[in-house]
Design a protein around this motif. Structure first.
Motif, PDB file in Angstrom:
ATOM      1  N   ASN A  78      40.580  36.273  45.109  1.00 28.25           N
ATOM      2  CA  ASN A  78      41.257  36.365  43.811  1.00 28.25           C
ATOM      3  C   ASN A  78      40.347  35.939  42.659  1.00 28.25           C
ATOM      4  O   ASN A  78      40.531  36.383  41.533  1.00 28.25           O
ATOM      5  N   ARG A  79      39.372  35.110  42.943  1.00 23.42           N
ATOM      6  CA  ARG A  79      38.444  34.674  41.887  1.00 23.42           C
ATOM      7  C   ARG A  79      37.583  35.829  41.385  1.00 23.42           C
ATOM      8  O   ARG A  79      37.132  35.811  40.242  1.00 23.42           O
ATOM      9  N   GLU A  81      38.513  39.270  41.852  1.00 28.53           N
ATOM     10  CA  GLU A  81      39.290  40.501  41.694  1.00 28.53           C
ATOM     11  C   GLU A  81      39.278  40.952  40.239  1.00 28.53           C
ATOM     12  O   GLU A  81      39.510  40.171  39.328  1.00 28.53           O
ATOM     13  N   LYS A  82      39.013  42.248  40.025  1.00 33.85           N
ATOM     14  CA  LYS A  82      38.887  42.776  38.663  1.00 33.85           C
ATOM     15  C   LYS A  82      40.183  43.399  38.155  1.00 33.85           C
ATOM     16  O   LYS A  82      40.452  43.375  36.965  1.00 33.85           O
ATOM     17  N   ARG A  84      43.853  43.672  37.121  1.00 32.72           N
ATOM     18  CA  ARG A  84      44.815  42.669  36.652  1.00 32.72           C
ATOM     19  C   ARG A  84      46.074  42.631  37.526  1.00 32.72           C
ATOM     20  O   ARG A  84      46.570  41.554  37.861  1.00 32.72           O
ATOM     21  N   LYS A  87      45.325  41.154  40.947  1.00 33.24           N
ATOM     22  CA  LYS A  87      45.088  39.713  40.784  1.00 33.24           C
ATOM     23  C   LYS A  87      46.418  38.952  40.669  1.00 33.24           C
ATOM     24  O   LYS A  87      46.619  37.927  41.310  1.00 33.24           O
ATOM     25  N   GLU A  91      48.009  36.218  43.339  1.00 34.70           N
ATOM     26  CA  GLU A  91      48.422  34.877  42.917  1.00 34.70           C
ATOM     27  C   GLU A  91      49.843  34.581  43.374  1.00 34.70           C
ATOM     28  O   GLU A  91      50.145  33.486  43.859  1.00 34.70           O
TER      29      GLU A  91
END
Length: 126
Positions: A78-79, A81-82, A84, A87, A91
């Motif tokens: 997730n850090r 991931e482009k 949106r 992501k 989360e």
């Protein structure tokens, strides 16, 4: 069953041949529902696919497995991931899995031995 699991694993194994992404996406979700221990090895590589829908299904499959190793992989991915939407979904999946995981059990209290009886004192209690 083991046969179904093996077939799903064969579908999601990366290959140089052209693959139908719709079938791969369904196979990833199937592996997630099976909660197989090899989900990290099988679905993890799909998190770096070019197609955001494939990455999303790989993330959902990892979350469905309820595997702590898979959740840690999702947090790590997730850090970087482009997309949106992907992501945000990761989360949510991670926070949902963390809240459902049982809390670690507290350490047991040390057992203390009662003192040895003292003659005279313990024979006449109040």
């Amino acid at each position: 069953s083991a046969v179904a699991r093996d077939q799903l694993v064969r579908i999601v194994k990366p290959s140089k041949a052209e693959v139908d992404l719709a079938i791969v996406r369904k196979a990833l979700l199937g592996l997630g529902w099976l909660r197989d221990g090899s989900i990290v090895a099988n679905a993890g590589p799909w998190l770096s696919h070019d197609n955001a829908a494939v990455r999303l299904d790989a993330a959902v499959a990892l979350a469905l497995s309820k595997n702590t190793e898979a959740i840690e992989l999702l947090e790590k991915h997730n850090r970087t991931e482009k997309d949106r939407d992907v992501k945000r979904k990761i989360e949510r999946l991670v926070s949902q899995n963390r809240s459902e995981m049982p809390a670690p059990k507290p350490a047991p209290k040390p057992r203390l031995m009662p003192p040895a009886p003292i003659e005279g004192r313990d024979s006449q209690r109040f």
